[in-house]
Design a protein around this motif. Structure first.
Motif, PDB file in Angstrom:
ATOM      1  N   LEU A  11     -26.056  15.485  21.531  1.00 24.96           N
ATOM      2  CA  LEU A  11     -26.304  16.411  20.423  1.00 24.96           C
ATOM      3  C   LEU A  11     -26.189  17.839  20.939  1.00 24.96           C
ATOM      4  O   LEU A  11     -26.760  18.178  21.979  1.00 24.96           O
ATOM      5  CB  LEU A  11     -27.701  16.161  19.859  1.00 24.96           C
ATOM      6  CG  LEU A  11     -28.224  17.143  18.805  1.00 24.96           C
ATOM      7  CD1 LEU A  11     -27.382  17.073  17.540  1.00 24.96           C
ATOM      8  CD2 LEU A  11     -29.701  16.853  18.501  1.00 24.96           C
ATOM      9  N   VAL A  12     -25.473  18.660  20.188  1.00 26.27           N
ATOM     10  CA  VAL A  12     -25.289  20.050  20.587  1.00 26.27           C
ATOM     11  C   VAL A  12     -25.228  20.913  19.331  1.00 26.27           C
ATOM     12  O   VAL A  12     -24.837  20.430  18.261  1.00 26.27           O
ATOM     13  CB  VAL A  12     -23.995  20.207  21.431  1.00 26.27           C
ATOM     14  CG1 VAL A  12     -22.760  19.904  20.613  1.00 26.27           C
ATOM     15  CG2 VAL A  12     -23.916  21.573  22.087  1.00 26.27           C
ATOM     16  N   GLN A  13     -25.620  22.159  19.463  1.00 29.07           N
ATOM     17  CA  GLN A  13     -25.530  23.077  18.334  1.00 29.07           C
ATOM     18  C   GLN A  13     -24.098  23.591  18.179  1.00 29.07           C
ATOM     19  O   GLN A  13     -23.338  23.645  19.154  1.00 29.07           O
ATOM     20  CB  GLN A  13     -26.486  24.246  18.534  1.00 29.07           C
ATOM     21  CG  GLN A  13     -27.948  23.873  18.362  1.00 29.07           C
ATOM     22  CD  GLN A  13     -28.846  25.102  18.368  1.00 29.07           C
ATOM     23  OE1 GLN A  13     -28.545  26.112  19.000  1.00 29.07           O
ATOM     24  NE2 GLN A  13     -29.964  25.017  17.656  1.00 29.07           N
ATOM     25  N   ALA A  14     -23.780  24.004  16.978  1.00 30.49           N
ATOM     26  CA  ALA A  14     -22.463  24.580  16.727  1.00 30.49           C
ATOM     27  C   ALA A  14     -22.225  25.756  17.670  1.00 30.49           C
ATOM     28  O   ALA A  14     -23.118  26.560  17.914  1.00 30.49           O
ATOM     29  CB  ALA A  14     -22.362  25.030  15.277  1.00 30.49           C
ATOM     30  N   GLY A  15     -21.011  25.804  18.201  1.00 29.66           N
ATOM     31  CA  GLY A  15     -20.663  26.825  19.174  1.00 29.66           C
ATOM     32  C   GLY A  15     -20.889  26.413  20.608  1.00 29.66           C
ATOM     33  O   GLY A  15     -20.442  27.094  21.541  1.00 29.66           O
ATOM     34  N   GLY A  16     -21.565  25.290  20.795  1.00 30.43           N
ATOM     35  CA  GLY A  16     -21.861  24.826  22.140  1.00 30.43           C
ATOM     36  C   GLY A  16     -20.735  24.000  22.743  1.00 30.43           C
ATOM     37  O   GLY A  16     -19.651  23.881  22.165  1.00 30.43           O
ATOM     38  N   SER A  17     -21.015  23.434  23.908  1.00 29.57           N
ATOM     39  CA  SER A  17     -20.007  22.683  24.656  1.00 29.57           C
ATOM     40  C   SER A  17     -20.550  21.322  25.085  1.00 29.57           C
ATOM     41  O   SER A  17     -21.759  21.166  25.306  1.00 29.57           O
ATOM     42  CB  SER A  17     -19.589  23.455  25.907  1.00 29.57           C
ATOM     43  OG  SER A  17     -18.995  24.691  25.580  1.00 29.57           O
ATOM     44  N   LEU A  18     -19.652  20.378  25.205  1.00 29.51           N
ATOM     45  CA  LEU A  18     -19.957  19.061  25.757  1.00 29.51           C
ATOM     46  C   LEU A  18     -18.759  18.583  26.544  1.00 29.51           C
ATOM     47  O   LEU A  18     -17.610  18.910  26.200  1.00 29.51           O
ATOM     48  CB  LEU A  18     -20.250  18.034  24.657  1.00 29.51           C
ATOM     49  CG  LEU A  18     -21.644  17.934  24.061  1.00 29.51           C
ATOM     50  CD1 LEU A  18     -21.658  16.895  22.948  1.00 29.51           C
ATOM     51  CD2 LEU A  18     -22.681  17.593  25.114  1.00 29.51           C
ATOM     52  N   GLY A  19     -19.027  17.777  27.562  1.00 27.22           N
ATOM     53  CA  GLY A  19     -17.944  17.171  28.310  1.00 27.22           C
ATOM     54  C   GLY A  19     -18.039  15.664  28.244  1.00 27.22           C
ATOM     55  O   GLY A  19     -19.123  15.097  28.410  1.00 27.22           O
ATOM     56  N   LEU A  20     -16.936  15.009  27.955  1.00 24.25           N
ATOM     57  CA  LEU A  20     -16.876  13.551  27.930  1.00 24.25           C
ATOM     58  C   LEU A  20     -16.051  13.075  29.120  1.00 24.25           C
ATOM     59  O   LEU A  20     -15.098  13.734  29.534  1.00 24.25           O
ATOM     60  CB  LEU A  20     -16.229  13.046  26.643  1.00 24.25           C
ATOM     61  CG  LEU A  20     -16.839  13.495  25.323  1.00 24.25           C
ATOM     62  CD1 LEU A  20     -16.085  12.851  24.162  1.00 24.25           C
ATOM     63  CD2 LEU A  20     -18.312  13.167  25.264  1.00 24.25           C
ATOM     64  N   SER A  21     -16.402  11.924  29.628  1.00 28.30           N
ATOM     65  CA  SER A  21     -15.656  11.330  30.717  1.00 28.30           C
ATOM     66  C   SER A  21     -15.407   9.858  30.411  1.00 28.30           C
ATOM     67  O   SER A  21     -16.217   9.214  29.743  1.00 28.30           O
ATOM     68  CB  SER A  21     -16.422  11.472  32.034  1.00 28.30           C
ATOM     69  OG  SER A  21     -15.662  10.982  33.113  1.00 28.30           O
ATOM     70  N   CYS A  22     -14.292   9.352  30.897  1.00 24.95           N
ATOM     71  CA  CYS A  22     -13.949   7.946  30.699  1.00 24.95           C
ATOM     72  C   CYS A  22     -13.472   7.386  32.032  1.00 24.95           C
ATOM     73  O   CYS A  22     -12.482   7.879  32.591  1.00 24.95           O
ATOM     74  CB  CYS A  22     -12.859   7.810  29.648  1.00 24.95           C
ATOM     75  SG  CYS A  22     -12.210   6.133  29.452  1.00 24.95           S
ATOM     76  N   ALA A  23     -14.164   6.381  32.509  1.00 26.77           N
ATOM     77  CA  ALA A  23     -13.806   5.738  33.769  1.00 26.77           C
ATOM     78  C   ALA A  23     -13.091   4.430  33.490  1.00 26.77           C
ATOM     79  O   ALA A  23     -13.612   3.582  32.759  1.00 26.77           O
ATOM     80  CB  ALA A  23     -15.056   5.488  34.608  1.00 26.77           C
TER      81      ALA A  23
END
Length: 126
Positions: A11-23
Motif C-alpha cells: 500500500l502506498v499513497q498517490a505520488g509514492g513509489s514501489l518496487g516489484l521483483s520476480c524471481a
C-alpha cells in the motif's frame, strides 16, 4: 518445474513509489522475455511492461511510460518493476510472466506467455 515468484507489493499513497521483483526458477528465458501485467477488479489482465532477456529491449504501456521502469538481472534470473509517481488507477494485482521465445508474437498479449506468477497486490491510495 518452472516458478515465478513476485514480491514487493503493498500500500502506498498517490505520488509514492514501489518496487516489484520476480524471481524465476526452473529455467531461464535466454531466448525469450519477461513481462509484467496487471489486473484491476472487474477488468481484464493488461500489459504493463516487458523486457527481452538477451538484448534488454523494453516495451512499455503508454500510461506508465516515464513513471515505471523494467529491468532484468541475468545473474539472479530476476525481473524488476520500479514504479514511481503512482496513481490510484495503478491499483491492481500485478503479475510476472515469462515467455520462452520472443518470436511467438505480440508482447502485449497475455496469450503468448507460458509462465505466470501468483500475483502481488499494489494499492495506491488517494
Amino acid at each position: 518445474q518452472v516458478q515465478l515468484v513476485e514480491s514487493g507489493g503493498g500500500l502506498v499513497q498517490a505520488g509514492g513509489s514501489l518496487g516489484l521483483s520476480c524471481a524465476a526458477s526452473g529455467r531461464t528465458f535466454n531466448s525469450g522475455a519477461m513481462g509484467w501485467f496487471r489486473q484491476a477488479p472487474g477488468k481484464e489482465r493488461a500489459f504493463v511492461a516487458a523486457i527481452t532477456w538477451s538484448s534488454g529491449t523494453v516495451y512499455m504501456e503508454d500510461s506508465v511510460k516515464g513513471r515505471f521502469t523494467i529491468s532484468r538481472d541475468k545473474a539472479k534470473n530476476t525481473v524488476s518493476l520500479q514504479m514511481n509517481s503512482l496513481k490510484p488507477e495503478d491499483t491492481a494485482v500485478y503479475y510476472c510472466a515469462g515467455l520462452t521465445d520472443i518470436y511467438k508474437g505480440n508482447f502485449y498479449s497475455t496469450r503468448i506467455y507460458e509462465y505466470w506468477g501468483q500475483g502481488t497486490q499494489v494499492t495506491v491510495s488517494s
